[in-house]
Design a protein around this motif. Structure first.
Motif, PDB file in Angstrom:
ATOM      1  N   GLN A  47    -109.782 -12.379  26.266  1.00  0.00           N
ATOM      2  CA  GLN A  47    -109.961 -13.719  25.721  1.00  0.00           C
ATOM      3  C   GLN A  47    -108.633 -14.437  25.495  1.00  0.00           C
ATOM      4  O   GLN A  47    -108.573 -15.669  25.571  1.00  0.00           O
ATOM      5  CB  GLN A  47    -110.735 -13.657  24.408  1.00  0.00           C
ATOM      6  N   SER A  48    -107.598 -13.692  25.224  1.00  0.00           N
ATOM      7  CA  SER A  48    -106.294 -14.306  24.967  1.00  0.00           C
ATOM      8  C   SER A  48    -105.777 -15.103  26.162  1.00  0.00           C
ATOM      9  O   SER A  48    -104.904 -15.958  26.008  1.00  0.00           O
ATOM     10  CB  SER A  48    -105.269 -13.234  24.595  1.00  0.00           C
ATOM     11  N   GLU A  49    -106.322 -14.835  27.350  1.00  0.00           N
ATOM     12  CA  GLU A  49    -105.872 -15.504  28.560  1.00  0.00           C
ATOM     13  C   GLU A  49    -106.551 -16.854  28.779  1.00  0.00           C
ATOM     14  O   GLU A  49    -106.071 -17.664  29.574  1.00  0.00           O
ATOM     15  CB  GLU A  49    -106.124 -14.611  29.793  1.00  0.00           C
ATOM     16  N   TRP A  50    -107.680 -17.112  28.111  1.00  0.00           N
ATOM     17  CA  TRP A  50    -108.418 -18.345  28.412  1.00  0.00           C
ATOM     18  C   TRP A  50    -109.108 -19.003  27.216  1.00  0.00           C
ATOM     19  O   TRP A  50    -109.504 -20.167  27.278  1.00  0.00           O
ATOM     20  CB  TRP A  50    -109.484 -18.062  29.478  1.00  0.00           C
ATOM     21  N   LEU A  51    -109.237 -18.306  26.091  1.00  0.00           N
ATOM     22  CA  LEU A  51    -110.006 -18.845  24.966  1.00  0.00           C
ATOM     23  C   LEU A  51    -109.392 -20.121  24.396  1.00  0.00           C
ATOM     24  O   LEU A  51    -110.113 -21.072  24.057  1.00  0.00           O
ATOM     25  CB  LEU A  51    -110.132 -17.789  23.866  1.00  0.00           C
ATOM     26  N   ALA A  52    -108.072 -20.170  24.284  1.00  0.00           N
ATOM     27  CA  ALA A  52    -107.422 -21.353  23.715  1.00  0.00           C
ATOM     28  C   ALA A  52    -107.748 -22.606  24.520  1.00  0.00           C
ATOM     29  O   ALA A  52    -107.949 -23.691  23.958  1.00  0.00           O
ATOM     30  CB  ALA A  52    -105.911 -21.141  23.650  1.00  0.00           C
ATOM     31  N   ILE A  62    -111.286 -23.755  23.752  1.00  0.00           N
ATOM     32  CA  ILE A  62    -111.324 -24.404  22.442  1.00  0.00           C
ATOM     33  C   ILE A  62    -110.779 -25.827  22.545  1.00  0.00           C
ATOM     34  O   ILE A  62    -111.339 -26.775  21.964  1.00  0.00           O
ATOM     35  CB  ILE A  62    -110.520 -23.595  21.408  1.00  0.00           C
ATOM     36  N   GLY A  63    -109.697 -25.991  23.297  1.00  0.00           N
ATOM     37  CA  GLY A  63    -109.122 -27.322  23.486  1.00  0.00           C
ATOM     38  C   GLY A  63    -110.091 -28.271  24.165  1.00  0.00           C
ATOM     39  O   GLY A  63    -110.238 -29.436  23.755  1.00  0.00           O
ATOM     40  N   ILE A  64    -110.765 -27.795  25.202  1.00  0.00           N
ATOM     41  CA  ILE A  64    -111.747 -28.624  25.909  1.00  0.00           C
ATOM     42  C   ILE A  64    -112.920 -28.964  24.992  1.00  0.00           C
ATOM     43  O   ILE A  64    -113.398 -30.111  24.968  1.00  0.00           O
ATOM     44  CB  ILE A  64    -112.237 -27.904  27.175  1.00  0.00           C
ATOM     45  N   ALA A  65    -113.382 -27.981  24.225  1.00  0.00           N
ATOM     46  CA  ALA A  65    -114.472 -28.224  23.280  1.00  0.00           C
ATOM     47  C   ALA A  65    -114.071 -29.275  22.245  1.00  0.00           C
ATOM     48  O   ALA A  65    -114.885 -30.118  21.839  1.00  0.00           O
ATOM     49  CB  ALA A  65    -114.867 -26.922  22.589  1.00  0.00           C
ATOM     50  N   GLU A  95    -100.899 -25.548  38.778  1.00  0.00           N
ATOM     51  CA  GLU A  95    -100.743 -24.172  39.252  1.00  0.00           C
ATOM     52  C   GLU A  95     -99.810 -23.334  38.384  1.00  0.00           C
ATOM     53  O   GLU A  95     -99.920 -22.109  38.354  1.00  0.00           O
ATOM     54  CB  GLU A  95    -100.177 -24.170  40.677  1.00  0.00           C
ATOM     55  N   LEU A  96     -98.904 -23.992  37.689  1.00  0.00           N
ATOM     56  CA  LEU A  96     -97.808 -23.275  37.040  1.00  0.00           C
ATOM     57  C   LEU A  96     -98.291 -22.308  35.969  1.00  0.00           C
ATOM     58  O   LEU A  96     -97.801 -21.175  35.862  1.00  0.00           O
ATOM     59  CB  LEU A  96     -96.826 -24.280  36.430  1.00  0.00           C
ATOM     60  N   GLY A  97     -99.257 -22.729  35.161  1.00  0.00           N
ATOM     61  CA  GLY A  97     -99.756 -21.859  34.103  1.00  0.00           C
ATOM     62  C   GLY A  97    -100.345 -20.567  34.630  1.00  0.00           C
ATOM     63  O   GLY A  97    -100.187 -19.495  34.029  1.00  0.00           O
ATOM     64  N   GLU A  98    -101.003 -20.654  35.778  1.00  0.00           N
ATOM     65  CA  GLU A  98    -101.608 -19.455  36.361  1.00  0.00           C
ATOM     66  C   GLU A  98    -100.552 -18.554  36.988  1.00  0.00           C
ATOM     67  O   GLU A  98    -100.602 -17.336  36.860  1.00  0.00           O
ATOM     68  CB  GLU A  98    -102.641 -19.875  37.413  1.00  0.00           C
ATOM     69  N   TRP A  99     -99.574 -19.161  37.637  1.00  0.00           N
ATOM     70  CA  TRP A  99     -98.564 -18.389  38.359  1.00  0.00           C
ATOM     71  C   TRP A  99     -97.686 -17.578  37.417  1.00  0.00           C
ATOM     72  O   TRP A  99     -97.364 -16.421  37.698  1.00  0.00           O
ATOM     73  CB  TRP A  99     -97.714 -19.344  39.194  1.00  0.00           C
ATOM     74  N   ILE A 100     -97.299 -18.178  36.291  1.00  0.00           N
ATOM     75  CA  ILE A 100     -96.326 -17.501  35.434  1.00  0.00           C
ATOM     76  C   ILE A 100     -96.943 -16.378  34.595  1.00  0.00           C
ATOM     77  O   ILE A 100     -96.210 -15.654  33.923  1.00  0.00           O
ATOM     78  CB  ILE A 100     -95.610 -18.487  34.487  1.00  0.00           C
ATOM     79  N   LYS A 101     -98.249 -16.197  34.637  1.00  0.00           N
ATOM     80  CA  LYS A 101     -98.817 -15.093  33.861  1.00  0.00           C
ATOM     81  C   LYS A 101     -98.358 -13.748  34.412  1.00  0.00           C
ATOM     82  O   LYS A 101     -98.419 -12.733  33.725  1.00  0.00           O
ATOM     83  CB  LYS A 101    -100.333 -15.164  33.828  1.00  0.00           C
ATOM     84  N   PHE A 150    -109.790 -26.091  32.544  1.00  0.00           N
ATOM     85  CA  PHE A 150    -110.841 -25.070  32.456  1.00  0.00           C
ATOM     86  C   PHE A 150    -110.438 -23.823  33.237  1.00  0.00           C
ATOM     87  O   PHE A 150    -110.020 -23.914  34.393  1.00  0.00           O
ATOM     88  CB  PHE A 150    -112.159 -25.612  33.018  1.00  0.00           C
ATOM     89  N   PRO A 151    -110.514 -22.662  32.610  1.00  0.00           N
ATOM     90  CA  PRO A 151    -110.122 -21.428  33.305  1.00  0.00           C
ATOM     91  C   PRO A 151    -111.104 -21.056  34.406  1.00  0.00           C
ATOM     92  O   PRO A 151    -112.276 -21.443  34.370  1.00  0.00           O
ATOM     93  CB  PRO A 151    -110.122 -20.384  32.185  1.00  0.00           C
ATOM     94  N   ALA A 152    -110.617 -20.319  35.374  1.00  0.00           N
ATOM     95  CA  ALA A 152    -111.478 -19.853  36.457  1.00  0.00           C
ATOM     96  C   ALA A 152    -112.552 -18.932  35.903  1.00  0.00           C
ATOM     97  O   ALA A 152    -112.328 -18.203  34.930  1.00  0.00           O
ATOM     98  CB  ALA A 152    -110.643 -19.125  37.504  1.00  0.00           C
ATOM     99  N   VAL A 153    -113.732 -18.986  36.509  1.00  0.00           N
ATOM    100  CA  VAL A 153    -114.841 -18.134  36.065  1.00  0.00           C
ATOM    101  C   VAL A 153    -114.447 -16.667  36.145  1.00  0.00           C
ATOM    102  O   VAL A 153    -114.801 -15.859  35.270  1.00  0.00           O
ATOM    103  CB  VAL A 153    -116.095 -18.408  36.924  1.00  0.00           C
TER     104      VAL A 153
END
Length: 217
Positions: free
Chosen positions: A114-119, A122-125, A46-52, A103-106
């Motif tokens: 893209q800066s919020e989820w692209l990295a 790429i990591g998952i890919a 949860e932490l990554g989403e909360w601190i945005k 994986f980011p939320a849809v």
């Protein structure tokens, strides 16, 4: 990698490896930020989403690193395994599933920049590519050695980067809540888990005189 030989020391080190991998996964679902109330006791997930909402920028992606790094390590551990065995591919598939925890939320993909989820994508890919690519890694001491070095680097990143990001964010959270904030068990489990995996790998990269030819890597 991680083959059993019936040798007792090798079995012990295999258990250490499994404990390390499990600790990282369990740690990600344990409390990282021990806030003053239940709603502010945030797990790593949860932490990554909360601190945005705190204005820390794209560095928050570091909180999504553990499952991606864990997936990469698991995939690399299967280098040299029998590609004809379903267990090999089940383990590689599990590595990909673990990485999908980042994986980011849809809704984020469709409505946020893209800066919020692209990295993370790429990591998952990258985990998927590695999980397939290790099938072509030849068995042998040379291959195990360079794979071991990569895993060791990933373990160091898994320890250092989340800790660095947490201690960067903690003063901001403490200032907002107007009270000191400690370090949750989940973050320590994450660090301990990567340390144990790295310890097993380092044992193989830097064997002592007493080291037995039997290996778990």
């Amino acid at each position: 990698m991680a083959r059993l030989t019936g040798n007792r020391p090798s079995e012990v080190w295999l258990y250490v490896l499994l404990v390390g991998l499990t600790a990282v996964l369990v740690g990600y679902f344990s409390v990282w930020l021990p806030g003053p109330s239940a709603g502010l006791r945030l797990i790593g997930f949860e932490l990554g989403e909360w601190i945005k909402f705190l204005g820390v920028g794209s560095a928050r992606d570091l909180f999504y690193l553990p499952p991606i790094l864990l997936g990469l390590i698991m995939a690399l551990l299967s280098a040299g395994w029998d590609n004809r065995s379903w267990k090999t591919w089940a383990f590689r598939g599990l590595a990909v599933l673990v990485s999908l925890l980042a994986f980011p939320a849809v809704a984020a993909i469709t409505s946020e920049p893209q800066s919020e989820w692209l990295a993370r994508l790429i990591g998952i890919a990258l985990v998927v590519v590695v999980a397939v690519g290790v099938a072509f890694v030849p068995a042998g001491a040379t291959s195990r050695r360079w794979v071991g070095w990569i895993i060791l680097v990933l373990c160091l990143l898994g320890i250092i980067l989340p800790l660095w990001q947490y201690f960067t964010v903690r003063p901001i959270v403490a200032d907002i809540l107007r009270r000191p904030i400690g370090v949750g068990l989940g973050l320590w489990l994450n660090s301990i888990g990567f340390f144990l995996v790295g310890l097993v790998v380092a044992r193989q990269l830097f064997p002592g005189r007493e080291n037995n030819p039997a290996t778990v890597l």
